[in-house]
Design a protein around this motif. Structure first.
Motif, PDB file in Angstrom:
ATOM      1  N   PHE A 452      66.181  48.408  11.879  1.00  0.00           N
ATOM      2  CA  PHE A 452      65.059  47.481  12.617  1.00  0.00           C
ATOM      3  C   PHE A 452      64.493  46.633  11.524  1.00  0.00           C
ATOM      4  O   PHE A 452      64.931  46.637  10.268  1.00  0.00           O
ATOM      5  N   SER A 453      63.122  46.174  11.830  1.00  0.00           N
ATOM      6  CA  SER A 453      62.489  45.394  10.786  1.00  0.00           C
ATOM      7  C   SER A 453      61.221  45.592  10.577  1.00  0.00           C
ATOM      8  O   SER A 453      60.387  46.035  11.380  1.00  0.00           O
ATOM      9  N   ILE A 454      60.670  45.205   9.365  1.00  0.00           N
ATOM     10  CA  ILE A 454      59.194  45.177   9.250  1.00  0.00           C
ATOM     11  C   ILE A 454      58.987  43.658   8.599  1.00  0.00           C
ATOM     12  O   ILE A 454      59.622  42.932   8.242  1.00  0.00           O
ATOM     13  N   PRO A 455      57.372  43.466   8.800  1.00  0.00           N
ATOM     14  CA  PRO A 455      56.968  42.145   8.421  1.00  0.00           C
ATOM     15  C   PRO A 455      57.191  41.993   6.984  1.00  0.00           C
ATOM     16  O   PRO A 455      57.046  42.687   6.372  1.00  0.00           O
ATOM     17  N   LYS A 517      59.273  53.184  12.378  1.00  0.00           N
ATOM     18  CA  LYS A 517      58.703  51.730  11.973  1.00  0.00           C
ATOM     19  C   LYS A 517      57.318  52.094  11.427  1.00  0.00           C
ATOM     20  O   LYS A 517      56.930  51.741  10.233  1.00  0.00           O
ATOM     21  N   ASN A 518      56.697  52.943  12.319  1.00  0.00           N
ATOM     22  CA  ASN A 518      55.207  53.175  12.025  1.00  0.00           C
ATOM     23  C   ASN A 518      55.139  54.197  10.806  1.00  0.00           C
ATOM     24  O   ASN A 518      54.199  54.073   9.860  1.00  0.00           O
ATOM     25  N   GLU A 519      55.987  55.177  10.759  1.00  0.00           N
ATOM     26  CA  GLU A 519      56.061  56.049   9.436  1.00  0.00           C
ATOM     27  C   GLU A 519      56.245  55.235   8.162  1.00  0.00           C
ATOM     28  O   GLU A 519      55.630  55.406   7.149  1.00  0.00           O
ATOM     29  N   LEU A 520      57.248  54.029   7.868  1.00  0.00           N
ATOM     30  CA  LEU A 520      57.651  53.300   7.032  1.00  0.00           C
ATOM     31  C   LEU A 520      56.447  52.624   6.691  1.00  0.00           C
ATOM     32  O   LEU A 520      55.930  52.653   5.336  1.00  0.00           O
ATOM     33  N   LEU A 521      55.523  51.742   7.689  1.00  0.00           N
ATOM     34  CA  LEU A 521      54.509  50.916   7.317  1.00  0.00           C
ATOM     35  C   LEU A 521      53.397  51.879   6.704  1.00  0.00           C
ATOM     36  O   LEU A 521      52.614  51.319   6.063  1.00  0.00           O
ATOM     37  N   ASP A 522      53.015  53.106   7.256  1.00  0.00           N
ATOM     38  CA  ASP A 522      51.815  53.999   6.861  1.00  0.00           C
ATOM     39  C   ASP A 522      52.324  54.278   5.617  1.00  0.00           C
ATOM     40  O   ASP A 522      51.281  54.117   4.646  1.00  0.00           O
ATOM     41  N   SER A 523      53.635  54.444   5.160  1.00  0.00           N
ATOM     42  CA  SER A 523      53.752  54.918   3.772  1.00  0.00           C
ATOM     43  C   SER A 523      53.586  53.689   2.904  1.00  0.00           C
ATOM     44  O   SER A 523      53.376  53.924   1.735  1.00  0.00           O
ATOM     45  N   ILE A 524      53.835  52.265   3.289  1.00  0.00           N
ATOM     46  CA  ILE A 524      53.721  51.190   2.561  1.00  0.00           C
ATOM     47  C   ILE A 524      52.394  51.001   2.449  1.00  0.00           C
ATOM     48  O   ILE A 524      51.832  50.628   1.024  1.00  0.00           O
ATOM     49  N   ASN A 525      51.552  50.998   3.361  1.00  0.00           N
ATOM     50  CA  ASN A 525      50.073  50.769   3.462  1.00  0.00           C
ATOM     51  C   ASN A 525      49.212  52.037   2.705  1.00  0.00           C
ATOM     52  O   ASN A 525      48.110  51.692   2.397  1.00  0.00           O
TER      53      ASN A 525
END
Length: 525
Positions: A452-455, A517-525
């Motif tokens: 999948f992708s992230i912004p 995707k949400n897990e990854l974005l949470d870890s980045i932010n």
């Protein structure tokens, strides 16, 4: 009575095959004669509720003979069936109830608590006697013995199905009585089903692929053997003990079947009775085909491609499964398929474009969703640069599927990706499916993989690979292998290892990419 409805099949089977076993489940069976009797009893009770014509009735329960009776009873009225898989959570059930205004729910003892959580104010019917204020099938079978007759119109709404995907709220797809009977006819034809067949009812009955097993069985006066897949060993026992000859499966189930150690799997001789296996809902891999052919020596394996907006588009003839196992085949009878580009021109061989479905088995549209319906259901004019429509009626409807496919030089179709799944990165459109297919082929130690992708402001979207395996694989090894098969812009920039990947609650065949995707974005932010 219309000839284009499932109700006619039940009545005709009662005349010609009253004493034959229609359904079996574990140690329980019911004949066609008793099936019609019980269907009539429940249908009579439903009509006594005196709901307006077209009212929606949900079924939220475990699999069993009573569930099939409930399905056929609703289809014997002028109400509309809304299947609710038991995997749905209370809030998902509540969403569907509100979206299509369900007026009655048929359920079982276990799911009554979930219904009580959402304060449903409509009618509730339970299979078992549970409470003095809740009517049950047990009571209906005991007290409702009056004659029942009905008039069903083939063009009327019969079913609304919902599929909770990875994002957003689902929209129900409206299926007519004629759609149901037509799909039973065409599948029975190209699968060469016979009266002597025993069909495995292992699929859940929330979508058309599962429901079609019931209707095909009725159409051919065959027997439906119900089973819930939990363990591979139990499933094989079901095939052997019930003398199953036809199995409809999802690809993930095919994989699960052969997860056991080889010494725990049955011999091919014990499975020689199975003559047909179908697969739809995902990619069929050469490994799946190899396992099926090893353990099912007499089987014809059909790989198929269905749509949300129409029953089915393609099937791959079994003679081609070893030659082109990744193909989704050619159009089923009464369907024309075209691949067009963004300019509306027909694509050349191996050029990727959108699949357009013309002809039979097209559903009525999305429930109370004119925008979504307009996006998928198009005028025949969309094919004006592909076919000659001079002199033809201009209001014919076709389905713009949103599936990106290509066709080879011999006319066989290959699925590439859903429109909504496409990733835009570095000025290119990338199919997650294509990357996942390469991972399956070139990295056999990977059990599951989600692309999948992230912004990413610099390149639009950044490609992410999350995978599971027995142990973590160094990211450089994965990248090195993928570079052998993929263009540089298709290589994931982030590779994440997890022991297991989450699945969509309502569809255990799909990886929940949104959660990842949400897990990854949470870890980045």
């Amino acid at each position: 009575m219309s000839i284009n409805c499932i109700r006619t099949l039940i009545e005709e089977a009662n005349v010609t095959h009253a004493d034959k076993i229609a359904i079996k489940h574990d140690d329980k069976t019911i004949t066609y004669g008793d099936l019609l009797k019980k269907v009539n009893q429940v249908a009579y009770y439903l009509k006594e509720l005196d709901l307006p014509k077209g009212s929606r009735i949900g079924i939220y329960s475990k699999k069993g003979i009573d569930q099939v009776i409930a399905i056929l009873a609703i289809l014997s009225t002028d109400y509309v069936l809304v299947p609710l898989t038991r995997l749905l959570k209370a809030e998902q059930v509540e969403y569907i109830i509100e979206d299509c205004n369900i007026r009655c729910i048929i359920t079982d003892r276990l799911k009554l608590e979930s219904i009580e959580e959402i304060s449903f104010d409509g009618h509730i019917i339970s299979y078992e006697t549970t409470h003095k204020d809740i009517p049950s099938f047990e009571e209906i079978f005991k007290y409702y013995n009056k004659p029942y007759s009905c008039q069903v119109n083939g063009h009327d709404n019969a079913v609304i199905t919902y599929s909770f995907g990875l994002t957003g709220k689902p929209k129900g797809i409206v299926i007519s009585h004629r759609n149901l009977i037509d799909s039973a006819r065409v599948v029975s034809q190209y699968l060469n089903l016979e009266e002597s067949d025993v069909l495995s009812g292992v699929l859940i009955f929330n979508l058309d692929y599962g429901l079609n097993q019931i209707f095909c069985s009725l159409y051919k006066r065959a027997t439906l053997a119900l089973h819930r897949f939990i363990l591979a060993g139990d499933f094989f026992n079901h095939l052997i003990n019930d003398n199953v000859t036809v199995i409809a499966l999802m690809p993930v189930t095919i994989t699960s079947m052969f997860d056991e150690a080889e010494h725990k799997l049955p011999s091919a001789e014990l499975l020689a009775n199975v003559k047909t296996i179908t697969s739809s809902g995902g990619n069929v891999t050469p490994k799946m085909v190899k396992n099926v052919q090893k353990y099912f020596p007499n089987v014809n394996f059909y790989s198929m491609h269905g749509l949300t907006e129409a029953f089915r588009s393609t099937y791959l003839d079994p003679s081609q499964i070893n030659i082109r196992p990744e193909s989704i085949g050619k159009a089923i009878p009464d369907v024309e398929l075209y691949v067009i580009n963004q300019e509306g021109k027909e694509c050349k061989p191996r050029e990727v474009g959108e699949l357009i479905h013309r002809g039979g088995y097209i559903y009525k549209g999305f429930w109370n969703a004119p925008i979504e319906t307009a996006q998928r259901y198009k005028s025949i004019q969309i094919l004006k640069d592909v076919i000659n429509i001079e002199g033809q009626l201009r209001d014919e409807i076709v389905v713009a599927t949103g599936d990106y496919v290509y066709k080879d030089e011999e006319g066989y179709f290959y699925f590439v990706s859903r429109r909504d799944d496409m990733i835009k990165t570095r000025g290119f459109r990338v199919s997650p499916y294509e990357i996942e297919s390469v991972v399956k082929k070139s990295l056999p130690t990977v059990d599951q993989c989600a692309i999948f992708s992230i912004p990413n402001a610099e390149i639009e979207e950044e490609i992410v690979m999350v995978y599971s395996s027995r142990s973590e694989i160094p990211p450089k090894e994965i990248t090195f292998e993928l570079k052998k098969h993929l263009a540089s812009y298709m290589i994931p920039s982030r590779i994440v290892y997890k022991k297991s990947l989450p699945l969509v609650p309502s569809d255990r065949n799909k990886i929940n990419k949104e959660e990842l995707k949400n897990e990854l974005l949470d870890s980045i932010n």
